[in-house]
Design an enzyme around this catalytic site. Structure first.
Site, PDB file in Angstrom:
ATOM      1  N   THR A 195      -4.202   6.663  -2.181  1.00 55.98           N
ATOM      2  CA  THR A 195      -3.618   5.536  -1.439  1.00 55.98           C
ATOM      3  C   THR A 195      -4.180   5.475  -0.016  1.00 55.98           C
ATOM      4  OG1 THR A 195      -1.714   6.936  -0.922  1.00 55.98           O
ATOM      5  CG2 THR A 195      -1.500   5.440  -2.792  1.00 55.98           C
TER       6      THR A 195
ATOM      7  N   GLU B  64      -4.197   1.638  11.247  1.00 56.56           N
ATOM      8  CA  GLU B  64      -4.923   0.912  12.308  1.00 56.56           C
ATOM      9  C   GLU B  64      -6.386   1.357  12.404  1.00 56.56           C
ATOM     10  OE1 GLU B  64      -2.650  -1.263  13.263  1.00 56.56           O
ATOM     11  OE2 GLU B  64      -0.998  -0.056  12.451  1.00 56.56           O
TER      12      GLU B  64
ATOM     13  N   PHE C  77       0.514  -6.905   7.678  1.00 57.83           N
ATOM     14  CA  PHE C  77      -0.526  -6.617   8.669  1.00 57.83           C
ATOM     15  C   PHE C  77      -0.065  -6.884  10.100  1.00 57.83           C
ATOM     16  CE2 PHE C  77      -2.309  -8.383   4.719  1.00 57.83           C
ATOM     17  CZ  PHE C  77      -2.762  -7.202   4.169  1.00 57.83           C
TER      18      PHE C  77
ATOM     19  N   ILE D 281      -3.981  14.465   4.875  1.00 56.90           N
ATOM     20  CA  ILE D 281      -3.949  13.282   4.010  1.00 56.90           C
ATOM     21  C   ILE D 281      -2.967  13.579   2.872  1.00 56.90           C
ATOM     22  CG2 ILE D 281      -5.293  11.778   2.502  1.00 56.90           C
ATOM     23  CD1 ILE D 281      -5.912  11.608   5.582  1.00 56.90           C
TER      24      ILE D 281
ATOM     25  N   GLY E 175      -1.798   9.306  10.929  1.00 60.52           N
ATOM     26  CA  GLY E 175      -1.751   7.845  10.735  1.00 60.52           C
ATOM     27  C   GLY E 175      -3.102   7.236  10.433  1.00 60.52           C
TER      28      GLY E 175
ATOM     29  N   ILE F  82       4.697  -2.134   3.139  1.00 65.59           N
ATOM     30  CA  ILE F  82       3.935  -3.383   3.136  1.00 65.59           C
ATOM     31  C   ILE F  82       2.621  -3.219   2.380  1.00 65.59           C
ATOM     32  CG2 ILE F  82       5.001  -4.226   5.239  1.00 65.59           C
ATOM     33  CD1 ILE F  82       2.499  -3.330   6.773  1.00 65.59           C
ATOM     34  N   GLY F  83       2.435  -2.055   1.756  1.00 67.58           N
ATOM     35  CA  GLY F  83       1.210  -1.858   0.979  1.00 67.58           C
ATOM     36  C   GLY F  83       0.624  -0.458   0.996  1.00 67.58           C
TER      37      GLY F  83
END
Lengths: 326, 214, 746
Positions: free
Chosen positions: C641, C712, C249, C636, C709, C475-476
């Site tokens: 995910t 965020e 994060f 997308i 993106g 990271i995920g």
């Protein structure tokens, strides 16, 4: 964590003897608080006496009371048929504590012996009279959001974190202990101490004493009960304040009442005057409000916990409303 | 194990004693060796000699079963079950997320019940049967809960996942998966910082409603 | 042969799902290396001053201890002595303080020693025996008490075009003379990333000049660069492996002192060293979202047109790095306002440096902006959604140019329907369900659709599968999964036949995972690498089969064991033949943004979050009963995910809104919140079933994939949506996060 000697007696007497012999020894049962504190260097026993193999796990009905072995686990007790039938308030309080995993580890005896969650107690670099008598109370003029509004001293303003104990003090339970000098019974309200000048002592247990069981007298509180826990998230958090409320109703009239609070004092806080204010009155919000006012007499707040002066009476009203409607 | 007779327990009685003993050992071994041996060898010898003696004093025997495999071990009493699994048995599927029983990443089953392995000493589990995430699948066949987590994307970084899955299996076995609300309450001991909660709940509901044996 | 189904847009399961659900995924502290040793850091107990002595004797004598390293005995780290920037200039982000270099204490719990032992238990015990003595100086850890010393960041002072400079359009502070105006102050306290995996590193000197680290990092290349510099080594001598990262994060965007310490320790004991921070140390030894004070003034016409906004912010930083973030960026471009002023300042405190935390400054800024929008709508007695529509920007008012794409109105519509916005009452406190007050709120988020440069390696393996490699980490979000889908479509190959390896600095150059830019950046590189491979294979095939000579790479198809052509199934060249002709090595492709689209268009992802909350009338407890997040994030790639990422951001927003708050006792300069018992993050019971909707329309300018993106915008705007819903439920406007029950009882 320091090195320590580890022994695992299977007989009660051996356990008590082992502890009595050694001032630096500790019993370990669930370990959910002790190991936590040992990892942080807050506690450093030289010997651990693992009592998990002692035969103290039974929950049984006896003459006029429910006897719960000190090593019965919090989760199973909360779902035990007898407990749910006879003492649903206790079941509710237990279910409100910690997480399912921790409730599968923590014992009834250990739950009573939980130490405060005061952050100053937990940090060996900060002052705390409970951890290190004479070092001062970090919370008194520090971050005291979680702290006591009743029964504190200038040495310590910490609160007791147990949910279970709030129900047990309300239900007039008795703690059964066994020690080098024999067995004794401690009324639950006398089990935990106020901090006074010796905040390092949480309870009135003597050196070498082992909690063997808790007895909860049968009573009329099998229906109109509620454990109200106010916390910062929906689950898995210590209480800001909590209320154990039990009513016995005759129609809409309160025949008998029990009330105690958690998160407000160094011990589970029984509210006998507020109970008196309830008995004989109609079970209305107005009655509950009056009882809450009585309950709050003598409360005093610090810099960051003034909200408890409002949250606590509100939680009492909410608990009583919910109990009455149950 | 010296049940009922603490005095014959082989474990050492404490840190201060250990430290004094160790200082003595180190000094004496150094003194004997120093006259004729080069520095690095002195150090190595002192360390090794010392460690062997120390190990004999500081460890206690432990028998337990992990994922059906019986282990006979010798461990320091202060070793937690979590650290035993991760550092000595190399079962790193069980995760350390806080080490204080506040996140659930270390959840394992002991005799079928879910617990936080970070808050129990390994020696306290003498004779118990431990199941970790590595022991959940049946060979190459994933456990239905593992399948459901993949299908519903019940994770992101994957670090809390083994704990979530062990807890989820227990949640159904305990009878605590009756509704979405009940699942959320009885899964609250497992934190997912990535926030995959909705998907985890969906996975649990599917397994519960599918009626497969968990 | 059958053309494989299109993978981009499919709800494909994660390619590493099996590893993650079986415990086989290996994180930084889980590598089994021979001779592994364990390290534990000792932190200072004072906040500012000098170390006068450190007693390490007891620790050195403790069983199993291999080394105790402090600034008194630490080996020389070559990079610590090289002449760097002008020392009179403050360092900027990227320059961690030099551990064990001097006696100076700059923040509480700053590492003063590292203890290495042969077991974790022994290292931890010995670390407790190390005692520092200090000469203490007066410290400052409270931003509110230090607002007066706030300053314009040096980067802005040096460069008038730097975005951290004051911004102005129209008249300065024009809101002050507006007929209908408001002026409010907002606080977002220090929050901590707290990924479930604590920061961990295993450092291994494979030779005196060759270092391998298994590290929790978001950027293997950046970490390699930092430690190569620190040790004066060529970059190729340092290998950074981060195959799995247990959440970050933003927390692992910076190289921290503990990483340097572990590498020093491994050098000293000449064995691999494993170091995992404790949960307490996650508050102190790595960064956090900085405490930020904001003031927002706004004026509007009675019919709901904003006439002026002034937005000011002061964020905290350390004394040794100037941390900045784009707290005011959203305010400049989100709404039409002819007059607009922003002023950003930072204040140095005796704390560790902050580091961007999910949705970084924008999430902080959006709390003020989106709360103020709600306040103004209330003042005007206009529905907050309608108020936003009346000030909607059809082009970027900051840069006066078109959006590359913007479908925020569609998001508003999708979200409003799903949450049941029509149930919202203009008058706060109007809805009640038993003892619970019910309210609805919304918050908007935006984040730049960034695209950088990246490479990708690709090769065909003899079994007909394709291997791709990139230094990028995951990271995920599911990076390897998305890349596999992109590769599958570009190659025309089933995803099972593609392996995407990542998290290794030896792989093809890729940027640090962060800023919602990975699919935007690495995706095109993967696409181009796939096309390059096809072209290479086509030309190789052409030498044995003429049909391949007169065709285009787009026609090349992968079949079972051979290469063939679209429309010409008889053209076949076995993979084995192709591989004979080549060294079997990788094709490496570099992909950079093409053209000057980023100069002609303003590129942003957009989101809106709608919350339904319940507030208990007596206890002040808040429950988020519904949360709907809608995003315009371009194409997308994987709704499963991507949707998960949006849900996760929403849950993070619940934490930000209702519970997250790291507290320092300023008397000691020391954190009082030290773990998950007193720093609360949301648990299962705090989360509703988060609903997600994507507009899913490609952006024509950001890249060829059309992506913008997600990471965020998933959290930006969530906290104000919840705060606004609480206002709608209770009439209480809370401008200081988190909104805990006590604040609702006042």
């Amino acid at each position: 964590m320091n090195q320590f000697q580890y022994v695992r007696p299977t007989k009660q007497k051996a356990a008590i003897d082992a502890l009595a012999r050694d001032a630096n020894a500790q019993f370990i049962a669930g370990g959910t608080n002790l190991i936590d504190l040992m990892k942080r260097g807050v506690m450093a026993p030289q010997k651990l006496i693992d009592i998990n193999r002692l035969p103290l796990t039974k929950i049984e009905s006896q003459n006029g009371s429910l006897r719960i072995g000190a090593l019965a686990l919090n989760g199973p007790v909360a779902e035990d048929k007898l407990v749910l039938e006879r003492q649903p308030l206790l079941a509710q309080a237990l279910s409100a504590g910690a997480s399912p995993q921790l409730r599968n580890m923590a014992t009834v005896g250990g739950n009573m012996l939980q130490r405060t969650r005061c952050p100053y107690f937990y940090d060996t670099a900060l002052p705390c009279n409970k951890r290190e008598p004479g070092s001062g109370c970090g919370a008194l003029e520090g971050f005291n959001r979680m702290h006591a509004i009743f029964g504190f001293s200038d040495k310590c303003i910490a609160v007791h974190p147990s949910d279970m104990s709030v129900a047990l003090v309300a239900l007039d339970a008795t703690v059964l202990v066994s020690g080098p000098k024999g067995d004794r019974r401690i009324p639950f309200n006398d089990f935990h101490r106020l901090p006074g000048d010796t905040p390092q002592r949480d309870t009135n247990l003597e050196q070498g004493e082992l909690i063997t069981a808790v007895e909860v007298p049968d009573g009329p509180f099998t229906k109109h009960v509620h454990y109200q826990k106010v916390r910062e998230r929906a689950s898995y958090a210590f209480a800001l304040v909590s209320v154990a409320a039990a009513l016995s109703l005759d129609g809409n009239t309160i025949k008998d009442a029990r009330l105690a609070m958690g998160g407000v004092a160094h011990k589970p806080w029984r509210l006998t005057d507020a109970e008196k204010a309830l008995i004989g009155k109609p079970a209305t919000e107005e009655t509950f409000r009056q009882a809450a006012t009585v309950a709050m007499q003598g409360a005093k707040a610090f810099e960051h916990n003034a909200y408890k002066l409002k949250m606590a009476p509100n939680a009492i009203i909410q608990a009583l409303k919910t109990a009455a409607a149950a | 194990m010296a049940d009922d007779n603490p005095e014959i327990n082989p474990a050492e009685p404490g840190a201060s004693h250990n430290e004094a003993r160790r200082t003595f050992l180190k000094q004496s071994s150094l003194l004997t060796a120093m006259t004729f041996t080069p520095g690095p060898i002195v150090q190595a010898a002192a360390a090794q000699f010392d460690e062997k003696v120390a190990a004999a004093f500081e460890k206690v025997p432990l028998k337990l079963e992990v994922n059906g495999v019986k282990h006979k071990l010798s461990v320091e009493p202060r070793t937690t079950l979590l650290d035993l699994l991760r550092e000595q048995l190399h079962l790193t599927g069980t995760k350390k997320g806080c080490d204080y029983g506040q996140c659930g990443a270390c959840t394992v089953h002991v005799d079928g019940n879910r617990i936080n392995s970070c808050l129990t000493l390994a020696v306290m589990q003498e004779g118990r049967k431990i199941t970790t995430i590595e022991g959940l699948a049946n060979g190459d066949n994933l456990h239905p809960m593992q399948e459901a987590f993949v299908k519903h994307d019940g994770f992101q970084c994957g670090y809390c996942t083994p704990g979530q899955i062990m807890s989820a299996v227990a949640c159904i076995r305990e009878g605590h998966a009756g509704s979405e609300g009940e699942i959320r309450e009885f899964m609250s001991g497992n934190i997912c910082r990535c926030g995959a909660y909705s998907n985890i709940v969906a996975a649990i509901q599917e397994v519960k409603n599918g009626g497969q044996k968990v | 042969m059958k053309t494989p189904e299109k993978q981009i847009g499919a709800r494909m399961n994660r390619v590493d799902g099996r590893q993650k659900v079986t415990g086989a995924a290996t994180y930084s502290a889980e590598y089994k290396l021979p001779g592994i040793t364990y390290a534990v850091l000792v932190g200072s107990t004072i906040t500012k001053g000098r170390i006068t002595s450190i007693d390490t004797k007891a620790a050195e004598r403790a069983p199993g201890v291999l080394a105790v390293i402090t600034h008194f005995n630490s080996p020389k780290v070559p990079g610590f002595d090289t002449a760097g920037k002008d020392p009179s200039q403050p360092a900027t982000v990227g320059g961690p303080i030099k551990i064990f270099k001097d006696d100076k204490i700059r923040f509480n719990d700053q590492p003063i020693a590292i203890v290495v032992a042969d077991s974790l238990e022994r290292a931890r015990f010995a670390a407790g025996l190390v005692k520092g003595q200090y000469a203490q100086e007066k410290h400052q850890t409270n931003l509110e008490a230090n607002k007066a010393q706030a300053f314009l960041p040096t980067s802005a002072k040096k460069n008038p075009k730097h975005p951290m400079n004051d911004y102005q359009r129209g008249q300065v502070d024009a809101y002050k003379t507006g007929a209908i105006k408001l002026e409010s102050e907002y606080v977002v306290p220090t929050e901590v990333h707290h990924p479930m995996e604590m920061q961990a590193i295993t450092a291994h000197w494979e030779a005196p000049d060759r270092l391998t680290i298994y590290d929790k990092t978001q950027g293997t290349m950046a970490t390699r660069r930092d430690f190569a510099r620190e040790w004066g080594l060529p970059e190729e001598n340092v290998k950074v492996i981060a195959t799995y990262v247990g959440g970050a994060f933003g927390n692992a965007l910076h190289s921290w002192q503990h990483e340097s310490a572990a590498i020093i320790a491994a050098r000293v004991v000449n064995r691999p060293v494993k170091l995992m921070l404790t949960r307490e140390q996650m508050f102190t030894m790595v960064g956090y979202r900085p405490y930020t004070w904001q003031k927002l003034g706004m004026s509007a016409t009675p019919d709901g047109k904003i006439t002026a906004i002034t937005h000011e912010a002061i964020g905290q930083t350390s004394t040794f790095e100037e941390f900045t973030e784009a707290t005011l960026a959203q305010t400049r471009m989100m709404y039409e306002s002819p007059n607009l002023t922003t002023r950003y300042r930072i204040a140095s405190l005796d704390v560790n440096s902050p580091i961007w935390m999910r949705g970084p400054g924008e999430a902080t800024g959006a709390f003020a902006l989106e709360s103020a929008m709600d306040e103004m709508a209330h003042l005007l007695n206009i529905d907050p959604l309608e108020f936003r529509l009346r000030n909607y920007t059809e082009q970027d008012p900051e840069k006066n140019r078109p959006w590359s794409s913007k479908f925020l109105k569609e998001c508003y519509q999708l979200g409003a329907e799903r949450v049941g916005w029509n149930k919202r009452q203009l008058k706060p406190g109007s809805l009640r369900d038993g003892d619970w007050l019910v309210g609805y709120g919304m918050g908007v988020g935006t984040f730049g659709a960034h695209r950088g440069s990246s490479k990708a390696n690709i090769r065909l393996l003899p079994n007909g599968t394709v291997l791709l490699q990139s230094a990028v980490t995951d990271i995920g979000p599911g990076t390897a999964t998305a890349m596999t889908q992109i590769a599958a479509d570009t190659l025309g190959l089933a995803p099972e036949k593609i392996k995407f390896e990542l998290g290794n600095s030896d792989f093809a150059q890729a940027p640090t995972q962060g800023g919602s830019a990975i699919v935007n950046t690495v995706g095109p590189a993967v696409q181009e690498a796939c096309l390059a491979l096809k072209e290479k294979l086509r030309t190789m095939a052409a030498s044995s089969n003429a049909a391949f000579a007169s065709t285009e790479k787009e026609d090349v198809l992968f079949a079972d064991g051979y290469l063939t052509l679209n429309g010409n199934p008889n053209a076949r060249v076995p993979f084995a033949d192709l591989l004979k002709q080549t060294d079997g090595g990788f094709v490496t492709v570099e992909s950079k943004p093409q053209g000057d689209a980023s100069k002609s268009f303003s590129m942003y992802s957009f989101s809106v979050h709608f919350a339904e909350v319940r507030v208990h009338v007596l206890t002040g407890e808040v429950r988020v009963s519904k949360l709907v997040s809608c995003a315009d994030a371009g194409t997308i790639v994987n709704e499963k995910t991507a949707g998960n990422q949006m849900k996760g951001g929403a849950v993070g927003g619940i934490g930000m809104a209702l519970m997250e708050h790291a507290v320092i006792d300023d008397r000691f300069g020391r954190y009082i919140t030290k773990d998950f018992a007193d720093y609360h993050v949301p648990v299962h019971a705090d989360s509703p079933d988060v609903q997600v909707a994507f507009v899913n329309k490609p952006d024509p300018h950001v890249n060829a994939l059309g992506t913008k993106g997600i990471g965020e915008i998933a959290i930006i705007g969530v906290a104000p949506a919840i705060a606004n819903a609480i206002f709608n439920a209770t009439g209480k406007r809370l401008r200081e996060l988190p909104i805990t029950p006590d604040k609702l009882l006042v």
